[in-house]
Design a protein around this motif. Structure first.
Motif, PDB file in Angstrom:
ATOM      1  N   VAL A 133       0.835  -1.205   0.000  1.00 19.42           N
ATOM      2  CA  VAL A 133       0.000   0.000   0.000  1.00 19.42           C
ATOM      3  C   VAL A 133       0.865   1.247   0.000  1.00 19.42           C
ATOM      4  CG1 VAL A 133      -1.710   1.313   1.319  1.00 19.42           C
ATOM      5  CG2 VAL A 133      -1.906  -1.172   1.161  1.00 19.42           C
ATOM      6  N   LEU A 134       1.942   1.227   0.789  1.00 22.47           N
ATOM      7  CA  LEU A 134       2.774   2.420   0.969  1.00 22.47           C
ATOM      8  C   LEU A 134       3.717   2.696  -0.204  1.00 22.47           C
ATOM      9  CD1 LEU A 134       3.585   2.141   4.778  1.00 22.47           C
ATOM     10  CD2 LEU A 134       2.067   3.774   3.640  1.00 22.47           C
ATOM     11  N   LYS A 135       3.599   1.932  -1.263  1.00 24.49           N
ATOM     12  CA  LYS A 135       4.306   2.304  -2.489  1.00 24.49           C
ATOM     13  C   LYS A 135       3.776   3.629  -3.023  1.00 24.49           C
ATOM     14  CE  LYS A 135       5.452  -2.426  -3.880  1.00 24.49           C
ATOM     15  NZ  LYS A 135       5.196  -3.530  -4.844  1.00 24.49           N
ATOM     16  N   CYS A 136       2.504   3.894  -2.724  1.00 25.78           N
ATOM     17  CA  CYS A 136       1.899   5.208  -3.005  1.00 25.78           C
ATOM     18  C   CYS A 136       2.195   5.691  -4.425  1.00 25.78           C
ATOM     19  CB  CYS A 136       2.395   6.237  -1.988  1.00 25.78           C
ATOM     20  SG  CYS A 136       1.846   5.945  -0.291  1.00 25.78           S
ATOM     21  N   ASP A 137       1.892   4.834  -5.400  1.00 23.43           N
ATOM     22  CA  ASP A 137       2.179   5.198  -6.792  1.00 23.43           C
ATOM     23  C   ASP A 137       1.019   5.921  -7.465  1.00 23.43           C
ATOM     24  OD1 ASP A 137       0.345   3.156  -7.126  1.00 23.43           O
ATOM     25  OD2 ASP A 137       1.759   1.745  -8.033  1.00 23.43           O
ATOM     26  N   GLY A 138      -0.033   6.194  -6.691  1.00 24.03           N
ATOM     27  CA  GLY A 138      -1.152   6.950  -7.251  1.00 24.03           C
ATOM     28  C   GLY A 138      -2.031   6.172  -8.205  1.00 24.03           C
ATOM     29  N   SER A 139      -1.897   4.847  -8.211  1.00 25.49           N
ATOM     30  CA  SER A 139      -2.691   4.053  -9.157  1.00 25.49           C
ATOM     31  C   SER A 139      -3.903   3.381  -8.508  1.00 25.49           C
ATOM     32  CB  SER A 139      -1.804   2.968  -9.778  1.00 25.49           C
ATOM     33  OG  SER A 139      -1.393   2.020  -8.783  1.00 25.49           O
ATOM     34  N   LYS A 140      -4.001   3.447  -7.189  1.00 21.63           N
ATOM     35  CA  LYS A 140      -5.054   2.732  -6.473  1.00 21.63           C
ATOM     36  C   LYS A 140      -6.102   3.684  -5.901  1.00 21.63           C
ATOM     37  CE  LYS A 140      -2.664  -1.083  -6.990  1.00 21.63           C
ATOM     38  NZ  LYS A 140      -3.079  -2.118  -7.977  1.00 21.63           N
ATOM     39  N   LEU A 163       2.644   8.010  10.924  1.00 21.84           N
ATOM     40  CA  LEU A 163       3.957   7.438  11.232  1.00 21.84           C
ATOM     41  C   LEU A 163       4.780   7.158   9.981  1.00 21.84           C
ATOM     42  CD1 LEU A 163       3.307   4.994  14.225  1.00 21.84           C
ATOM     43  CD2 LEU A 163       4.071   7.375  14.253  1.00 21.84           C
ATOM     44  N   ASN A 164       4.132   7.104   8.830  1.00 20.77           N
ATOM     45  CA  ASN A 164       4.843   6.906   7.570  1.00 20.77           C
ATOM     46  C   ASN A 164       4.943   8.193   6.754  1.00 20.77           C
ATOM     47  OD1 ASN A 164       5.526   3.938   7.389  1.00 20.77           O
ATOM     48  ND2 ASN A 164       3.352   3.816   7.905  1.00 20.77           N
ATOM     49  N   ASN A 165       4.613   9.305   7.421  1.00 20.81           N
ATOM     50  CA  ASN A 165       4.819  10.637   6.854  1.00 20.81           C
ATOM     51  C   ASN A 165       4.142  10.828   5.501  1.00 20.81           C
ATOM     52  OD1 ASN A 165       5.926  13.237   7.196  1.00 20.81           O
ATOM     53  ND2 ASN A 165       7.614  12.762   5.807  1.00 20.81           N
ATOM     54  N   THR A 166       2.897  10.342   5.395  1.00 20.81           N
ATOM     55  CA  THR A 166       2.130  10.553   4.175  1.00 20.81           C
ATOM     56  C   THR A 166       0.654  10.645   4.524  1.00 20.81           C
ATOM     57  OG1 THR A 166       1.784   9.764   1.893  1.00 20.81           O
ATOM     58  CG2 THR A 166       1.854   8.092   3.640  1.00 20.81           C
ATOM     59  N   THR A 167      -0.187  10.834   3.528  1.00 25.57           N
ATOM     60  CA  THR A 167      -1.635  10.909   3.711  1.00 25.57           C
ATOM     61  C   THR A 167      -2.308  10.086   2.608  1.00 25.57           C
ATOM     62  OG1 THR A 167      -1.966  12.830   2.257  1.00 25.57           O
ATOM     63  CG2 THR A 167      -1.405  13.281   4.587  1.00 25.57           C
ATOM     64  N   PRO A 168      -3.568   9.693   2.812  1.00 27.93           N
ATOM     65  CA  PRO A 168      -4.265   8.977   1.742  1.00 27.93           C
ATOM     66  C   PRO A 168      -4.336   9.793   0.450  1.00 27.93           C
ATOM     67  CG  PRO A 168      -5.443   8.734   3.806  1.00 27.93           C
ATOM     68  CD  PRO A 168      -4.370   9.748   4.058  1.00 27.93           C
ATOM     69  N   GLN A 169      -4.511  11.109   0.592  1.00 29.92           N
ATOM     70  CA  GLN A 169      -4.621  11.952  -0.591  1.00 29.92           C
ATOM     71  C   GLN A 169      -3.327  11.955  -1.410  1.00 29.92           C
ATOM     72  OE1 GLN A 169      -5.758  12.747   2.459  1.00 29.92           O
ATOM     73  NE2 GLN A 169      -7.929  12.584   1.941  1.00 29.92           N
ATOM     74  N   GLU A 170      -2.189  11.824  -0.728  1.00 32.18           N
ATOM     75  CA  GLU A 170      -0.908  11.781  -1.429  1.00 32.18           C
ATOM     76  C   GLU A 170      -0.627  10.401  -2.015  1.00 32.18           C
ATOM     77  OE1 GLU A 170       1.487  15.052   1.357  1.00 32.18           O
ATOM     78  OE2 GLU A 170       1.604  12.904   1.812  1.00 32.18           O
ATOM     79  N   CYS A 171      -1.288   9.393  -1.466  1.00 36.06           N
ATOM     80  CA  CYS A 171      -0.955   8.012  -1.803  1.00 36.06           C
ATOM     81  C   CYS A 171      -1.822   7.431  -2.920  1.00 36.06           C
ATOM     82  CB  CYS A 171      -1.116   7.159  -0.546  1.00 36.06           C
ATOM     83  SG  CYS A 171       0.032   5.780  -0.425  1.00 36.06           S
TER      84      CYS A 171
END
Length: 332
Positions: A133-140, A163-171
């Motif tokens: 999930v945390l690959k966050c490539d914007g494809s999902k 804790l992983n310094n990101t957000t769903p909107q960025e991911c």
């Protein structure tokens, strides 16, 4: 400690349980239920429990539903909800904004005192872990929970995103929100790739109501243990009425004839969450989630360079840490 407190409270309340004069009782009590499933499902699930509450209190008890957690919180704020079942995060809002107060805690019929937040996906999605999930490539696509949900929003918001310094909107390329049942359906039908959920919905409710759908879903991340849900009443209810309500909750499924206990245990077990007898509780049970929320504020302020926000969050964390230490020493 909790068992001793519960028994002490029960003995006290048995003495004063009939002390409330009839002319002091309200004409009706409204019992708020958080929107984890459809209204029809919740009515069937909680109806027998509410009927037993009516018998003990001697007044009609009406179930109050809203389309989201905020509706129950606002209902309590404007005195349309007198008591109800909340999650820990929504209970914080009820306490802070709606003059609510935690008075009891649910436990599972198995005796467990907590549950877990989950990330779920379709079994054929190709996603198998949080790392995927945390690959966050914007494809999902992502199905988030209600903003006032503990397991659907607050807990994954901290452990998965903050804790992983990101957000769903960025991911993700698209983010939608729903309740636990809606998220499960969306994952099972392929409308979203990943969604939040919890162990109670995924492993207790859905296999009973829709086993075919349950077979299409898999868990790919699990949180640390979350304290079981609190029961909250309006703090401004008459003290005598609160004693009678607390007496009903603490004795239900715990004391009486074997036939009475068996019947009440079955009613509790058949609620959508599969409850067991309640435990006495207080606002102290919200401290863990309060600390998580404060830490999320701190991380957000650090990311944006907001020095005032960092200072404010650190002060809040220090106060909560001190409160938690007091609770741990039995002084709360």
């Amino acid at each position: 400690m909790l068992k001793k407190l519960t028994l002490t409270l029960l003995l006290t309340l048995m003495i004063c349980g009939s002390a409330l004069a009839a002319n002091e009782m309200p004409k009706q009590l409204n019992f708020g239920i958080i929107a984890t499933e459809s209204t029809t499902t919740l009515e069937d699930s909680f109806g027998p429990f509410v009927k037993e509450m009516e018998k003990t209190l001697g007044v009609p008890v009406k179930m109050f539903f809203a389309s989201d957690y905020a509706g129950i919180i606002e209902g309590m704020r404007f005195k349309k909800v007198d008591l109800g079942w909340f999650g820990n995060k929504s209970a914080i809002q009820a306490v802070d904004r709606a003059n609510g107060e935690v008075f009891a805690q649910t436990i599972k019929d198995s005796g467990e005192r907590g549950y877990y937040s989950l990330l779920i996906t379709n079994k054929d999605s190709g996603l198998n872990s949080l790392e995927d999930v945390l690959k966050c490539d914007g494809s999902k696509t992502f199905g988030n929970g209600d903003p006032n949900s503990t397991s659907g929003f607050a807990i994954p918001g901290y452990y998965v995103w903050a804790l992983n310094n990101t957000t769903p909107q960025e991911c993700f390329k698209r983010v939608v929100s729903s309740n636990h049942q809606g998220n499960a359906i969306a994952v099972a039908t392929g409308k979203v790739d990943v969604a939040t959920n919890n162990t109670e919905t995924l492993y207790d409710r859905i296999p009973k109501t829709n086993p075919e759908m349950a077979g299409k879903i898999k868990e790919i991340w699990r949180s640390p243990l979350i304290p079981s849900d609190p029961m909250v009443w309006r703090k401004d209810l008459p003290e005598e009425l609160k004693q009678k309500i607390l007496y009903f909750f603490i004795q239900f499924g715990r004391f009486g004839s074997p036939e009475k206990v068996k019947k009440e245990r079955e009613i509790l077990a058949n609620t959508s969450d599969g409850w067991g007898p309640f435990l006495a509780s207080s606002d102290a049970q919200l401290l863990d989630v309060r600390q998580i929320e404060a830490f999320k504020k701190k991380l957000k302020a650090e990311r944006s360079g907001d020095k005032d926000g960092i200072k404010k969050a650190e002060m809040e964390l220090a106060q909560l840490k001190e409160a938690a230490a007091i609770v741990g020493q039995g002084g709360y």
